[in-house]
Design an enzyme around this catalytic site. Structure first.
Site, PDB file in Angstrom:
ATOM      1  CG  ASP A 100      -1.915  -1.124   1.206  1.00 50.95           C
ATOM      2  OD1 ASP A 100      -2.510  -1.341   0.142  1.00 50.95           O
ATOM      3  OD2 ASP A 100      -2.105  -1.786   2.244  1.00 50.95           O
ATOM      4  CG  ASP A 111     -12.972  -3.456  -2.152  1.00 48.91           C
ATOM      5  OD1 ASP A 111     -12.110  -4.310  -2.434  1.00 48.91           O
ATOM      6  OD2 ASP A 111     -12.712  -2.243  -2.032  1.00 48.91           O
TER       7      ASP A 111
END
Lengths: 274, 197
Positions: free
Chosen positions: A11, A130
């Site tokens: 990330d 997601d």
């Protein structure tokens, strides 16, 4: 032998790797180039970089980061986070990414998937989904997920998951399985599936969700969200039928090296590249 | 000069990068004259069989490529660059390939997921210069929906539902179905074998 893939995720924010839970309490975890090389040496099968910079400056840094990481990396690199338009994808693919991951933009403009697939081939497009379990289809209890048994369901009601966007903050009303079938038809090469119920918990992947998509689709499914120990990976490959598994913090915190994880998988009969 | 053939598809950039990493200079080539002048040719992968043959023809690269192959110039085909060597492909019925290898490229059928994306093992069939220093059974990275049948030129095969040609070598003509530029150390070894050939 065809190996199950282990994919560490970086990330990135403003050119640095960060770690935190649910994008809060972010702490610096190092230089993307150095971490990429380390994971490559340890035997990562691919690498995913997700940009979580919110600012324009952060995005400009991303290109430089991608270029730097790609220069010395000879395994596949997927880059995602904030890919909104075909031009965004084009820029990343010409900078050194082998694949782009598209999430929110795919929901808002589904043509983006076919546009990328037609121009770069379907292997270049990973659609990130997601998903959150719908309440009425039975909420997963953490205890049920941790010991590896499927979460309880209401009698007669198959579990269902809803696609959420903007980091899980926006429900879309789309059923995750229906959506996955649609993106496969549109030209997605792979699905990166994150369970918003297990993400950040380190209590194990959502094997039921993963299996629901992995069994129904003809393209590979990368499971993500919830990895806490090596046994969780065994489960997501066995019960979840995942083709690949992605994790971030389990590797960043060095609780497990990729090598030790792969040895555990091999000892449990999961084919891996060592 | 090492030419990395640019026919309008293909992952030219990552192949160039890998060659440069290995200390050689390579150039993206889409002109017949530059192709003829090259010492070695790399034909990178990815794309559609029909579009690839059309792309070669439109750029007038087909004739000089055939000449170079016949003249014994070192050639390395990658992924679609291996498939191009066959007579034809199910991906583009009616389109002729280079016809260096006998047979037709076919699509994967059956219960396995297509495309075949990920790491599979190669199994040696014959001693080769292409795979010199690479251990038998090494994992390499594949990304394809079509495969070339096994011919006498196959030096390595891979099994994914079907068993297919993973590496071929016939004198100056080498090719791999996998992506050496994405196969870590093993892939770099394959590329450096070609560069020192």
């Amino acid at each position: 032998m065809f190996a199950k893939r282990i994919i560490p995720c970086l990330d990135c924010k403003n050119g640095r790797v960060v770690k935190g839970i649910h994008f809060v309490n972010l702490r610096d975890a190092g230089d993307p180039g150095e971490l990429a090389e380390m994971y490559n040496r340890e035997g990562a099968d691919e690498l995913v970089m997700l940009d979580i910079s919110a600012s324009r400056e952060g995005r400009a840094t991303l290109m430089e980061t991608v270029r730097r990481v790609a220069r010395r990396l000879f395994i596949p690199l997927t880059v995602g986070g904030g890919v909104r338009t075909f031009e965004d994808a084009q820029r990343l693919l010409s900078t050194g990414a082998d694949k782009v991951a598209v999430n929110t933009a795919a929901v808002e403009s589904p043509n983006l998937i076919s546009e990328i697939a037609e121009n770069y081939g379907r292997q270049a497009i990973v659609v990130a989904i997601d998903a959150r379990r719908r309440r009425e289809s039975g909420m997963a209890s953490q205890a049920a997920l941790t010991d590896g048994t499927p979460p309880p369901r209401q009698r007669g009601a198959a579990a269902q998951w809803e696609v959420v966007t903007y980091g899980g903050t926006k429900p879309t009303g789309l059923d995750a399985l229906d959506w996955a079938r649609r993106v496969e038809e549109s030209g997605a090469g792979e699905i990166l599936l994150t369970s918003m119920d297990t993400d950040g918990t380190q209590a194990g992947f959502d094997c039921e969700l993963t299996a629901a998509l992995a069994c129904a689709l003809h393209i590979p499914v990368i499971a993500s969200g919830g990895a806490g120990n090596a046994q969780h990976f065994v489960e997501v490959f066995r019960r979840g039928c995942a083709d690949a598994a992605l994790a971030a913090s389990i590797f960043h915190y060095e609780t497990h090296t990729i090598r030790s994880l792969k040895e555990h998988l091999r000892a449990h009969g999961v084919p891996v590249r060592i | 000069m090492i030419a990395v053939l640019d026919y309008g598809g293909g992952n030219v950039g990552s192949v160039l990068k890998a060659v440069e990493y290995l200390g050689k200079s390579a150039q993206k080539v889409d002109q017949p004259a530059a192709l003829t002048a090259a010492e070695k040719i790399i034909f990178p992968g990815q794309g559609h069989f029909g579009a690839m043959m059309k792309g070669l023809e439109e750029r007038s690269l087909l004739a000089p490529l055939r000449e170079a192959l016949a003249a014994g110039k070192p050639f390395l085909g990658i992924c679609l660059g291996l498939q191009a060597l066959f007579e034809s492909s199910e991906e583009a019925p009616g389109v002729a390939g280079l016809g260096i290898l006998p047979g037709r490229v076919a699509r994967f059928q059956g219960v396995f997921k297509v495309p075949h994306i990920g790491w599979s093992q190669i199994e040696f069939r014959a001693k080769s210069q292409l795979l010199r220093g690479v251990p038998d059974g090494s994992f390499v990275y594949f990304c394809h929906s079509y495969y070339g049948p096994i011919t006498p030129e196959a030096c390595a095969v891979t099994e994914y539902g079907q068993t297919f040609s993973a590496g071929v070598e016939n004198k100056n003509i080498w090719a791999v179905q996998f992506h050496p530029e994405k196969s870590g150390e093993v892939g770099l070894k394959v590329l450096s074998n070609f560069l020192s050939f």
